[in-house]
Design a protein around this motif. Sequence first.
Motif, PDB file in Angstrom:
ATOM      1  N   ARG A 231       0.807  -1.218   0.000  1.00 34.06           N
ATOM      2  CA  ARG A 231       0.000   0.000   0.000  1.00 34.06           C
ATOM      3  C   ARG A 231       0.846   1.277   0.000  1.00 34.06           C
ATOM      4  NH1 ARG A 231      -3.511  -3.427   2.576  1.00 34.06           N
ATOM      5  NH2 ARG A 231      -2.497  -3.178   4.588  1.00 34.06           N
ATOM      6  N   LEU A 232       2.170   1.128  -0.161  1.00 27.86           N
ATOM      7  CA  LEU A 232       3.035   2.319  -0.229  1.00 27.86           C
ATOM      8  C   LEU A 232       2.906   2.982  -1.604  1.00 27.86           C
ATOM      9  CD1 LEU A 232       6.328   0.992   1.411  1.00 27.86           C
ATOM     10  CD2 LEU A 232       4.588   2.464   2.439  1.00 27.86           C
ATOM     11  N   ASP A 233       3.133   4.306  -1.646  1.00 25.87           N
ATOM     12  CA  ASP A 233       3.079   4.978  -2.951  1.00 25.87           C
ATOM     13  C   ASP A 233       4.373   4.713  -3.726  1.00 25.87           C
ATOM     14  OD1 ASP A 233       5.073   6.676  -2.034  1.00 25.87           O
ATOM     15  OD2 ASP A 233       3.661   8.210  -1.381  1.00 25.87           O
ATOM     16  N   ASP A 234       4.341   5.102  -4.989  1.00 24.01           N
ATOM     17  CA  ASP A 234       5.435   4.786  -5.908  1.00 24.01           C
ATOM     18  C   ASP A 234       6.770   5.361  -5.432  1.00 24.01           C
ATOM     19  OD1 ASP A 234       6.315   3.653  -8.448  1.00 24.01           O
ATOM     20  OD2 ASP A 234       6.663   5.734  -9.029  1.00 24.01           O
ATOM     21  N   VAL A 235       6.726   6.599  -4.910  1.00 25.12           N
ATOM     22  CA  VAL A 235       7.970   7.266  -4.491  1.00 25.12           C
ATOM     23  C   VAL A 235       8.617   6.514  -3.326  1.00 25.12           C
ATOM     24  CG1 VAL A 235       8.919   9.371  -3.471  1.00 25.12           C
ATOM     25  CG2 VAL A 235       7.263   9.536  -5.331  1.00 25.12           C
ATOM     26  N   THR A 236       7.791   6.083  -2.377  1.00 24.60           N
ATOM     27  CA  THR A 236       8.335   5.373  -1.221  1.00 24.60           C
ATOM     28  C   THR A 236       8.850   3.993  -1.609  1.00 24.60           C
ATOM     29  OG1 THR A 236       6.611   6.493   0.032  1.00 24.60           O
ATOM     30  CG2 THR A 236       7.854   4.794   1.184  1.00 24.60           C
ATOM     31  N   ARG A 237       8.088   3.294  -2.478  1.00 20.64           N
ATOM     32  CA  ARG A 237       8.565   1.988  -2.909  1.00 20.64           C
ATOM     33  C   ARG A 237       9.870   2.113  -3.684  1.00 20.64           C
ATOM     34  NH1 ARG A 237       5.461  -1.077  -6.229  1.00 20.64           N
ATOM     35  NH2 ARG A 237       4.252   0.738  -6.873  1.00 20.64           N
ATOM     36  N   THR A 238       9.978   3.201  -4.471  1.00 19.21           N
ATOM     37  CA  THR A 238      11.224   3.450  -5.205  1.00 19.21           C
ATOM     38  C   THR A 238      12.382   3.678  -4.231  1.00 19.21           C
ATOM     39  OG1 THR A 238      10.045   4.397  -7.085  1.00 19.21           O
ATOM     40  CG2 THR A 238      12.344   4.996  -6.853  1.00 19.21           C
ATOM     41  N   ALA A 239      12.119   4.449  -3.189  1.00 15.82           N
ATOM     42  CA  ALA A 239      13.163   4.727  -2.204  1.00 15.82           C
ATOM     43  C   ALA A 239      13.606   3.445  -1.506  1.00 15.82           C
ATOM     44  CB  ALA A 239      12.640   5.742  -1.179  1.00 15.82           C
ATOM     45  N   LEU A 240      12.609   2.635  -1.139  1.00 18.40           N
ATOM     46  CA  LEU A 240      12.880   1.372  -0.452  1.00 18.40           C
ATOM     47  C   LEU A 240      13.688   0.431  -1.344  1.00 18.40           C
ATOM     48  CD1 LEU A 240      11.995   0.561   2.338  1.00 18.40           C
ATOM     49  CD2 LEU A 240       9.933  -0.475   1.383  1.00 18.40           C
ATOM     50  N   ARG A 241      13.286   0.391  -2.600  1.00 16.03           N
ATOM     51  CA  ARG A 241      13.959  -0.453  -3.586  1.00 16.03           C
ATOM     52  C   ARG A 241      15.428  -0.039  -3.711  1.00 16.03           C
ATOM     53  NH1 ARG A 241      10.262   0.073  -7.730  1.00 16.03           N
ATOM     54  NH2 ARG A 241      11.285   1.873  -8.628  1.00 16.03           N
ATOM     55  N   GLY A 242      15.655   1.278  -3.839  1.00 17.80           N
ATOM     56  CA  GLY A 242      17.020   1.763  -4.020  1.00 17.80           C
ATOM     57  C   GLY A 242      17.879   1.530  -2.785  1.00 17.80           C
ATOM     58  N   ALA A 243      17.267   1.692  -1.613  1.00 15.02           N
ATOM     59  CA  ALA A 243      18.066   1.677  -0.385  1.00 15.02           C
ATOM     60  C   ALA A 243      18.241   0.263   0.182  1.00 15.02           C
ATOM     61  CB  ALA A 243      17.411   2.579   0.659  1.00 15.02           C
ATOM     62  N   ARG A 244      17.230  -0.612   0.048  1.00 15.58           N
ATOM     63  CA  ARG A 244      17.264  -1.880   0.772  1.00 15.58           C
ATOM     64  C   ARG A 244      17.468  -3.100  -0.115  1.00 15.58           C
ATOM     65  NH1 ARG A 244      19.346  -1.158   4.609  1.00 15.58           N
ATOM     66  NH2 ARG A 244      18.552  -3.020   5.674  1.00 15.58           N
ATOM     67  N   LEU A 245      17.300  -2.940  -1.445  1.00 15.77           N
ATOM     68  CA  LEU A 245      17.375  -4.096  -2.327  1.00 15.77           C
ATOM     69  C   LEU A 245      18.525  -3.961  -3.314  1.00 15.77           C
ATOM     70  CD1 LEU A 245      13.573  -4.491  -3.156  1.00 15.77           C
ATOM     71  CD2 LEU A 245      14.881  -5.637  -1.362  1.00 15.77           C
ATOM     72  N   GLY A 246      19.140  -5.098  -3.623  1.00 14.53           N
ATOM     73  CA  GLY A 246      20.142  -5.133  -4.682  1.00 14.53           C
ATOM     74  C   GLY A 246      19.692  -6.123  -5.736  1.00 14.53           C
ATOM     75  N   PHE A 247      19.881  -5.747  -7.016  1.00 14.95           N
ATOM     76  CA  PHE A 247      19.428  -6.611  -8.106  1.00 14.95           C
ATOM     77  C   PHE A 247      20.609  -7.150  -8.900  1.00 14.95           C
ATOM     78  CE2 PHE A 247      15.847  -3.873  -7.238  1.00 14.95           C
ATOM     79  CZ  PHE A 247      14.746  -4.697  -7.395  1.00 14.95           C
ATOM     80  N   VAL A 248      20.483  -8.417  -9.285  1.00 16.14           N
ATOM     81  CA  VAL A 248      21.440  -9.008 -10.224  1.00 16.14           C
ATOM     82  C   VAL A 248      20.616  -9.664 -11.318  1.00 16.14           C
ATOM     83  CG1 VAL A 248      23.277 -10.695 -10.536  1.00 16.14           C
ATOM     84  CG2 VAL A 248      23.134  -9.393  -8.402  1.00 16.14           C
ATOM     85  N   PHE A 249      20.884  -9.250 -12.566  1.00 17.36           N
ATOM     86  CA  PHE A 249      20.061  -9.721 -13.680  1.00 17.36           C
ATOM     87  C   PHE A 249      20.830 -10.713 -14.541  1.00 17.36           C
ATOM     88  CE2 PHE A 249      18.959  -5.323 -12.672  1.00 17.36           C
ATOM     89  CZ  PHE A 249      17.611  -5.433 -12.390  1.00 17.36           C
ATOM     90  N   GLN A 250      20.058 -11.517 -15.258  1.00 18.51           N
ATOM     91  CA  GLN A 250      20.670 -12.482 -16.172  1.00 18.51           C
ATOM     92  C   GLN A 250      21.530 -11.772 -17.221  1.00 18.51           C
ATOM     93  OE1 GLN A 250      17.801 -15.047 -18.037  1.00 18.51           O
ATOM     94  NE2 GLN A 250      19.288 -15.936 -19.439  1.00 18.51           N
ATOM     95  N   SER A 251      21.006 -10.628 -17.731  1.00 16.61           N
ATOM     96  CA  SER A 251      21.721  -9.924 -18.810  1.00 16.61           C
ATOM     97  C   SER A 251      22.610  -8.800 -18.270  1.00 16.61           C
ATOM     98  CB  SER A 251      20.715  -9.376 -19.815  1.00 16.61           C
ATOM     99  OG  SER A 251      19.751  -8.591 -19.130  1.00 16.61           O
ATOM    100  N   PHE A 252      22.971  -8.861 -17.014  1.00 21.49           N
ATOM    101  CA  PHE A 252      23.921  -7.954 -16.344  1.00 21.49           C
ATOM    102  C   PHE A 252      23.430  -6.510 -16.217  1.00 21.49           C
ATOM    103  CE2 PHE A 252      26.566 -10.740 -19.278  1.00 21.49           C
ATOM    104  CZ  PHE A 252      26.607 -11.801 -18.401  1.00 21.49           C
ATOM    105  N   HIS A 253      22.869  -5.948 -17.340  1.00 19.98           N
ATOM    106  CA  HIS A 253      22.434  -4.551 -17.336  1.00 19.98           C
ATOM    107  C   HIS A 253      23.549  -3.599 -16.921  1.00 19.98           C
ATOM    108  CE1 HIS A 253      18.325  -4.728 -18.580  1.00 19.98           C
ATOM    109  NE2 HIS A 253      18.004  -5.626 -17.671  1.00 19.98           N
ATOM    110  N   LEU A 254      24.722  -3.788 -17.529  1.00 22.03           N
ATOM    111  CA  LEU A 254      25.802  -2.810 -17.324  1.00 22.03           C
ATOM    112  C   LEU A 254      25.720  -1.791 -18.453  1.00 22.03           C
ATOM    113  CD1 LEU A 254      28.702  -5.276 -16.437  1.00 22.03           C
ATOM    114  CD2 LEU A 254      27.374  -3.860 -14.860  1.00 22.03           C
ATOM    115  N   LEU A 255      26.094  -0.537 -18.159  1.00 23.51           N
ATOM    116  CA  LEU A 255      26.100   0.476 -19.214  1.00 23.51           C
ATOM    117  C   LEU A 255      27.393   0.318 -20.018  1.00 23.51           C
ATOM    118  CD1 LEU A 255      24.697   3.629 -17.371  1.00 23.51           C
ATOM    119  CD2 LEU A 255      23.494   1.752 -18.490  1.00 23.51           C
TER     120      LEU A 255
END
Lengths: 415, 240
Positions: free
Chosen positions: B73-97
Amino acid sequence: MIGRRRLSGIPISRLDARDLAGEALAGIGVRPARTALTVLATVLGIGTLVTTLGVSATAGNQIAGRFDAVTATEVTVDVAVPASPDSPPAVRWEALDDLSRLNGVTAVAAYAKTAAGSEASVRANTVRDPERVLDRALPVAGSTATLPDAARTGIALGRFFDAGHIARRDRVAVLGAQAAEQLGLSRVDNQPAVFVAGTPFVVIGILAPIGRADQQILAGSVIVPFTTGDETLHLGPLATVVITTALGAAPLIAQQAPAALSPNDPAVVQVHAPPDPAGLRTGVADDVSGLLLILGVVSLVVGALGIANVTLVTVIERTAEIGLRRALGARRRHIAAQFLLESTAVGLLGGIAGASTGIVAVVVISVARDWTPVLDVRLAAGAPLAGALVGLLAGLYPALRAARMQPVDALRGPA
Amino acid sequence: MTDIINLAGVSRMFASDPPVAALTDVNLRVRPGDYVSIVGPSGSGKSTLLNILGLLDLPDSGTYHLEGRETTRLDDVTRTALRGARLGFVFQSFHLLAHRDVMENVMLGDLYTGGRRRDRRERATAALDRVGMGHRLHFRPGHLSGGERQRVAIARALIGTPALLLCDEPTGNLDSVNTAAVLDLFDDLRAAGTTLVVITHDETVSRRAGRRVRIADGRLTEIPVAAEVTVPLPVLGGTR
Ligand SMILES: Nc1ncnc2c1ncn2[C@@H]1O[C@H](COP(=O)(O)OP(=O)(O)OP(=O)(O)O)[C@@H](O)[C@H]1O
Ligand SMILES: [Mg+2]
């Protein structure tokens, strides 16, 4: 750094301005050739505008430079010759008083003059040199007493005639410097006489050089009181009014003079006033550069469309990057800001390149025409800003598209 | 100790034609320090689950507590903040620039979360040292092997010191040697206390995890550790 905290106790994502700038610059730098091609139309547009405005300002300055402060204070009025000698004069000598009362008028004089080709035969009685031709055909002017002031001249010898001479219809004459030389007169203290069409006049003065460019004819003329001139030489009604004005008043006086001189029929008088320098400058801008300005604006629109198009392509190409940034905590506005800044920077680049090209063009054109280039600082500073604005506007839609992407969809990459 | 993840009754339905029930009544608890693998055939809902765990997508029903905080039930901005601060992602295709070097790619992980700019470079170097990539700081991703790229991507996820590392097919694009290197790295991270959720359809990858969860047709079942040896290899392209 302490971020803003919301009710949930989580500091919201933030992006340092320096980091934003760094990301945007890196984004532009990825494809330098594409960036260069993208800004081409913007360079062209800004360049055309700067060149056009710069050249017209330079040209306007050249024209304005030819009018010194003095010429801008001189007005001359020609009065039409009446249809028949019996009809009443178009402008009465008394009307000069009305004119002299106008605000901004510093001196008014008027004269009637022998027509070109029918100058009077003038002879001086002092010439003893038998080799000299005795009779001279010289213009004769019947004038008001204010002529020296109005024609910007002075008295070299003796004096000018006054209101008393005019009222008494005295047969006195003042000679222009050239006329005096031709007649061999160099002094007036011995009251020399000249015979104008057989009538003797006492020479009471000799004029200094004439200051007004349009009144040089007076230097070679014999000048007599207008009353005497009309009576003995039939010079007729006044034909020329000479006005000097305060600085900047000439255009206004030129407008008011016909009504003051000839209230019933202002059309009989023809006014010669210096052209308004400001009007001339815009005239040049209108004629020469109107088309170029349109061309410049069209180029700018094309430039904006180019930037918009390329930014949109970039956004779609970088869909996966947008998804990644969202996953790393970027908010929608961070994404939008990055692409907006990228397109604005591209526009700014185009503006700077265009302004530089334009300035070089103005200098080259000026040198080729022997002009002094006039570079408006506001133009030089404003042009890059205009480019940036073009980039900003062009980036609005692509940036919005980028910000609207759902992270999940974006991470899958471009469709 | 609060659970890192507590999913209760989560369902996700895609309103395509025909509608797809990608997740049905999913319950999952992950404790701090857990190393959980989620294994299942293609199309079984693994990525859908990871997107929900990563706050990239919202479930249609059920609740998701991340570190004890209800998130659906969190809004988009808060979920974005939580995602950036508390989660780390590793993807199959690396997603490196591709146009940024290794260092810059890793620093990207710290760009939006309010990390101090001053020591960002040091923290990126430390993260790269941790994944054994400290000797390639200024390489472009294009000049790295697949395993090296994935380790850089892991370093990017680690720079923000996340509570949870979410990996979607991290070895999907890697050969066996590189896969082994990444899995060894996961063991190290787990030993250092990182909580890991690794999604894979590869049984050998899955077997390295402390806890194993099977997903099939959008339903989760925990695989008991004792049953490990008797589990048959999944049929590739299994039923949806
Ligand atoms: N946006 C969507 N719209 C409609 N259906 C979707 C969408 N995303 C996923 N699906 C469907 O949901 C199901 C689960 O998809 P998901 O991507 O989670 O599978 P997966 O387990 O990750 O498969 P793979 O191993 O191939 O990556 C699939 O049947 C897929 O077709
Ligand atoms: Mg998947």
